[in-house]
Write a protein that holds these residues in place. Structure first.
Motif, PDB file in Angstrom:
ATOM      1  N   TYR A  42       0.788  -1.225   0.000  1.00 47.27           N
ATOM      2  CA  TYR A  42       0.000   0.000   0.000  1.00 47.27           C
ATOM      3  C   TYR A  42       0.823   1.279   0.000  1.00 47.27           C
ATOM      4  O   TYR A  42       0.281   2.369   0.071  1.00 47.27           O
ATOM      5  N   GLY A  43       2.146   1.121  -0.125  1.00 45.93           N
ATOM      6  CA  GLY A  43       2.999   2.300  -0.168  1.00 45.93           C
ATOM      7  C   GLY A  43       3.440   2.667  -1.574  1.00 45.93           C
ATOM      8  O   GLY A  43       4.247   3.586  -1.753  1.00 45.93           O
ATOM      9  N   PHE A  44       2.940   1.973  -2.569  1.00 43.41           N
ATOM     10  CA  PHE A  44       3.296   2.287  -3.956  1.00 43.41           C
ATOM     11  C   PHE A  44       2.110   1.964  -4.852  1.00 43.41           C
ATOM     12  O   PHE A  44       1.188   1.247  -4.463  1.00 43.41           O
ATOM     13  N   GLU A  45       2.138   2.526  -6.053  1.00 43.33           N
ATOM     14  CA  GLU A  45       1.079   2.280  -7.027  1.00 43.33           C
ATOM     15  C   GLU A  45       1.701   2.154  -8.415  1.00 43.33           C
ATOM     16  O   GLU A  45       2.535   2.974  -8.806  1.00 43.33           O
ATOM     17  N   LEU A  46       1.314   1.126  -9.125  1.00 43.73           N
ATOM     18  CA  LEU A  46       1.806   0.936 -10.488  1.00 43.73           C
ATOM     19  C   LEU A  46       1.195   1.999 -11.398  1.00 43.73           C
ATOM     20  O   LEU A  46       0.003   2.292 -11.321  1.00 43.73           O
ATOM     21  N   SER A  47       2.018   2.573 -12.260  1.00 46.97           N
ATOM     22  CA  SER A  47       1.545   3.620 -13.161  1.00 46.97           C
ATOM     23  C   SER A  47       0.701   3.013 -14.286  1.00 46.97           C
ATOM     24  O   SER A  47       0.694   1.798 -14.508  1.00 46.97           O
ATOM     25  N   GLU A  48       0.000   3.868 -15.007  1.00 48.65           N
ATOM     26  CA  GLU A  48      -0.788   3.403 -16.152  1.00 48.65           C
ATOM     27  C   GLU A  48       0.094   2.714 -17.176  1.00 48.65           C
ATOM     28  O   GLU A  48      -0.286   1.688 -17.750  1.00 48.65           O
ATOM     29  N   GLU A  49       1.286   3.245 -17.408  1.00 45.10           N
ATOM     30  CA  GLU A  49       2.198   2.637 -18.374  1.00 45.10           C
ATOM     31  C   GLU A  49       2.679   1.283 -17.879  1.00 45.10           C
ATOM     32  O   GLU A  49       2.775   0.319 -18.663  1.00 45.10           O
ATOM     33  N   GLN A  50       2.985   1.182 -16.596  1.00 48.24           N
ATOM     34  CA  GLN A  50       3.409  -0.106 -16.047  1.00 48.24           C
ATOM     35  C   GLN A  50       2.272  -1.123 -16.110  1.00 48.24           C
ATOM     36  O   GLN A  50       2.504  -2.296 -16.422  1.00 48.24           O
ATOM     37  N   MET A  51       1.057  -0.701 -15.849  1.00 44.31           N
ATOM     38  CA  MET A  51      -0.087  -1.605 -15.972  1.00 44.31           C
ATOM     39  C   MET A  51      -0.273  -2.051 -17.419  1.00 44.31           C
ATOM     40  O   MET A  51      -0.616  -3.213 -17.686  1.00 44.31           O
ATOM     41  N   ARG A  52      -0.016  -1.149 -18.352  1.00 47.07           N
ATOM     42  CA  ARG A  52      -0.119  -1.514 -19.773  1.00 47.07           C
ATOM     43  C   ARG A  52       0.932  -2.563 -20.129  1.00 47.07           C
ATOM     44  O   ARG A  52       0.645  -3.550 -20.810  1.00 47.07           O
ATOM     45  N   ILE A  53       2.157  -2.357 -19.658  1.00 52.16           N
ATOM     46  CA  ILE A  53       3.245  -3.301 -19.928  1.00 52.16           C
ATOM     47  C   ILE A  53       2.923  -4.668 -19.326  1.00 52.16           C
ATOM     48  O   ILE A  53       3.097  -5.719 -19.970  1.00 52.16           O
ATOM     49  N   LEU A  54       2.437  -4.661 -18.098  1.00 50.58           N
ATOM     50  CA  LEU A  54       2.095  -5.923 -17.440  1.00 50.58           C
ATOM     51  C   LEU A  54       0.941  -6.616 -18.162  1.00 50.58           C
ATOM     52  O   LEU A  54       0.919  -7.845 -18.287  1.00 50.58           O
ATOM     53  N   GLY A  55       0.009  -5.830 -18.669  1.00 51.09           N
ATOM     54  CA  GLY A  55      -1.106  -6.414 -19.407  1.00 51.09           C
ATOM     55  C   GLY A  55      -0.669  -7.121 -20.670  1.00 51.09           C
ATOM     56  O   GLY A  55      -1.316  -8.066 -21.128  1.00 51.09           O
ATOM     57  N   MET A  56       0.460  -6.690 -21.249  1.00 50.51           N
ATOM     58  CA  MET A  56       0.975  -7.294 -22.480  1.00 50.51           C
ATOM     59  C   MET A  56       1.764  -8.576 -22.210  1.00 50.51           C
ATOM     60  O   MET A  56       2.161  -9.258 -23.153  1.00 50.51           O
ATOM     61  N   MET A  57       1.970  -8.927 -20.955  1.00 51.10           N
ATOM     62  CA  MET A  57       2.751 -10.116 -20.624  1.00 51.10           C
ATOM     63  C   MET A  57       1.915 -11.389 -20.616  1.00 51.10           C
ATOM     64  O   MET A  57       2.441 -12.492 -20.424  1.00 51.10           O
ATOM     65  N   ASP A  58       0.621 -11.253 -20.847  1.00 51.92           N
ATOM     66  CA  ASP A  58      -0.278 -12.404 -20.790  1.00 51.92           C
ATOM     67  C   ASP A  58       0.084 -13.451 -21.841  1.00 51.92           C
ATOM     68  O   ASP A  58       0.224 -13.141 -23.023  1.00 51.92           O
ATOM     69  N   ARG A  59       0.237 -14.701 -21.396  1.00 52.09           N
ATOM     70  CA  ARG A  59       0.505 -15.817 -22.307  1.00 52.09           C
ATOM     71  C   ARG A  59      -0.647 -16.806 -22.324  1.00 52.09           C
ATOM     72  O   ARG A  59      -0.530 -17.904 -22.860  1.00 52.09           O
ATOM     73  N   GLY A  60      -1.752 -16.409 -21.686  1.00 56.35           N
ATOM     74  CA  GLY A  60      -2.922 -17.269 -21.682  1.00 56.35           C
ATOM     75  C   GLY A  60      -2.660 -18.617 -21.036  1.00 56.35           C
ATOM     76  O   GLY A  60      -1.955 -18.729 -20.034  1.00 56.35           O
ATOM     77  N   HIS A  61      -3.211 -19.647 -21.630  1.00 57.77           N
ATOM     78  CA  HIS A  61      -3.074 -21.004 -21.108  1.00 57.77           C
ATOM     79  C   HIS A  61      -1.615 -21.422 -20.986  1.00 57.77           C
ATOM     80  O   HIS A  61      -1.225 -22.142 -20.056  1.00 57.77           O
ATOM     81  N   ASP A  62      -0.778 -20.947 -21.910  1.00 53.90           N
ATOM     82  CA  ASP A  62       0.638 -21.332 -21.908  1.00 53.90           C
ATOM     83  C   ASP A  62       1.380 -20.759 -20.699  1.00 53.90           C
ATOM     84  O   ASP A  62       2.441 -21.270 -20.326  1.00 53.90           O
ATOM     85  N   GLY A  63       0.845 -19.718 -20.095  1.00 60.29           N
ATOM     86  CA  GLY A  63       1.510 -19.123 -18.946  1.00 60.29           C
ATOM     87  C   GLY A  63       1.072 -19.703 -17.613  1.00 60.29           C
ATOM     88  O   GLY A  63       1.631 -19.350 -16.574  1.00 60.29           O
ATOM     89  N   ALA A  64       0.099 -20.613 -17.643  1.00 57.02           N
ATOM     90  CA  ALA A  64      -0.441 -21.158 -16.407  1.00 57.02           C
ATOM     91  C   ALA A  64       0.552 -22.092 -15.715  1.00 57.02           C
ATOM     92  O   ALA A  64       1.257 -22.853 -16.371  1.00 57.02           O
ATOM     93  N   VAL A  65       0.580 -22.016 -14.407  1.00 55.65           N
ATOM     94  CA  VAL A  65       1.373 -22.953 -13.606  1.00 55.65           C
ATOM     95  C   VAL A  65       0.630 -24.271 -13.464  1.00 55.65           C
ATOM     96  O   VAL A  65       1.208 -25.353 -13.508  1.00 55.65           O
ATOM     97  N   VAL A  66      -0.705 -24.173 -13.293  1.00 53.25           N
ATOM     98  CA  VAL A  66      -1.558 -25.358 -13.161  1.00 53.25           C
ATOM     99  C   VAL A  66      -2.687 -25.220 -14.189  1.00 53.25           C
ATOM    100  O   VAL A  66      -3.790 -24.767 -13.854  1.00 53.25           O
ATOM    101  N   PRO A  67      -2.440 -25.578 -15.453  1.00 52.15           N
ATOM    102  CA  PRO A  67      -3.457 -25.391 -16.488  1.00 52.15           C
ATOM    103  C   PRO A  67      -4.772 -26.096 -16.133  1.00 52.15           C
ATOM    104  O   PRO A  67      -4.780 -27.222 -15.651  1.00 52.15           O
ATOM    105  N   GLN A  68      -5.889 -25.398 -16.388  1.00 52.73           N
ATOM    106  CA  GLN A  68      -7.213 -25.944 -16.101  1.00 52.73           C
ATOM    107  C   GLN A  68      -8.040 -25.970 -17.374  1.00 52.73           C
ATOM    108  O   GLN A  68      -7.916 -25.096 -18.235  1.00 52.73           O
ATOM    109  N   LYS A  69      -8.905 -26.989 -17.484  1.00 55.75           N
ATOM    110  CA  LYS A  69      -9.868 -27.015 -18.564  1.00 55.75           C
ATOM    111  C   LYS A  69     -11.089 -26.213 -18.132  1.00 55.75           C
ATOM    112  O   LYS A  69     -11.665 -26.478 -17.093  1.00 55.75           O
ATOM    113  N   THR A  70     -11.448 -25.229 -18.920  1.00 56.32           N
ATOM    114  CA  THR A  70     -12.556 -24.344 -18.533  1.00 56.32           C
ATOM    115  C   THR A  70     -13.813 -24.568 -19.370  1.00 56.32           C
ATOM    116  O   THR A  70     -14.815 -23.918 -19.153  1.00 56.32           O
TER     117      THR A  70
END
Length: 283
Positions: free
Chosen positions: A252-280
């Motif tokens: 609670y002592g820091f906040e991610l900026s809009e640009e950092q949130m955008r960068i983090l949003g681009m890191m999504d690998r979907g199912h391939d990024g899962a540690v424990v893949p689930q069938k949905t």
């Protein structure tokens, strides 16, 4: 989600009967053995956590209850979640299995009871949901929900029940952002809970994450958990190390900026990024 949030701020529990609130962050105890779980929970409670997530499958429900009782913290301040993994063959038998969890925890009631997985098929899911509805009606839980459910699984509930899930707990982190189900839950007022919020440490050496962490003088784990908070989801980090338990909640002592949130949003690998893949998908 603002950095003005504090450890003591709470948010409404979706579809709860009667209405109740919950903390913005919780503590997970998956793979915490009996002799470790209680000590870890006491450490978490000491450092301000007020939500603990357990399950029948974890075999440590009783230790969670012991920790809460020994903490001296009023019961109503703590949000306890547990889960049923498999149906027992009838609504009555599944209800009794859930009731045993409430009794094992020993706090009179749980705040949220989830179906752990949709893998038991349509009839099994219906049986467990109807058992949870009875538990809810009798006040043994304040809310009921699901875990690892996809959109079709939640839509299925509408065919036999008027009670919608209060929450859906799914693996959720920057490499596995679960957009279809999180967007659905958000649109339908279902709380999204994130397990594996730091992906069990799998991406802690990522240079992009390290650069963002360094800019705030925090750890990569803190960045990953803070991302979940700012997305409006509920993280459940897990650790049995006292220093990490404390650090994982120091958000609670820091906040991610809009640009950092955008960068983090681009890191999504979907199912391939899962540690424990689930069938949905159904069934």
């Amino acid at each position: 989600m603002s950095s003005k949030l504090t450890f003591t701020s709470r948010l409404p529990v979706a579809h709860a009967h009667p209405p109740t609130t919950r903390p913005h962050i919780g503590f997970g105890v998956y793979l915490s053995p009996e002799d470790v779980c209680k000590a870890s929970c006491l450490t978490a409670l000491k450092h301000g956590y007020r939500a603990i997530d357990t399950a029948q499958y974890y075999e440590n429900e009783a230790q969670v209850g012991e920790a809460v009782r020994e903490s001296g913290i009023p019961r109503e301040e703590i949000f306890i979640t547990t889960k049923i993994m498999t149906p027992e063959g009838s609504v009555e038998k599944s209800y009794q299995k859930c009731l045993k969890s409430v009794e094992d925890i020993g706090l009179g009631y749980v705040d949220l009871f989830l179906i752990h997985t949709p893998s038991s098929g349509p009839e099994g899911r219906k049986e467990m949901w109807q058992a949870l509805e009875r538990l809810l009606k009798e006040g043994k839980t304040k809310a009921i929900g699901v875990s690892n459910y996809g959109v079709a699984h939640i839509e299925e509930i509408k065919t036999f029940s008027d009670v919608m899930p209060a929450a859906n707990q799914v693996e959720l982190h920057v490499q596995c952002q679960q957009r279809p189900i999180t967007e659905y839950c958000t649109a339908n007022g279902i709380n999204v809970e994130a397990y594996c919020p730091i992906a069990r440490g799998k991406y802690l050496d990522d240079p992009t994450l390290k650069q963002i962490a360094d800019s705030h003088n925090v750890t990569v784990a803190q960045v990953l958990i803070r991302w979940i908070l700012q997305m409006g989801f509920i993280p459940y980090p897990k650790s049995d190390h006292a220093d990490r338990i404390k650090q994982n909640a120091d958000l609670y002592g820091f906040e991610l900026s809009e640009e950092q949130m955008r960068i983090l949003g681009m890191m999504d690998r979907g199912h391939d990024g899962a540690v424990v893949p689930q069938k949905t998908e159904c069934p």
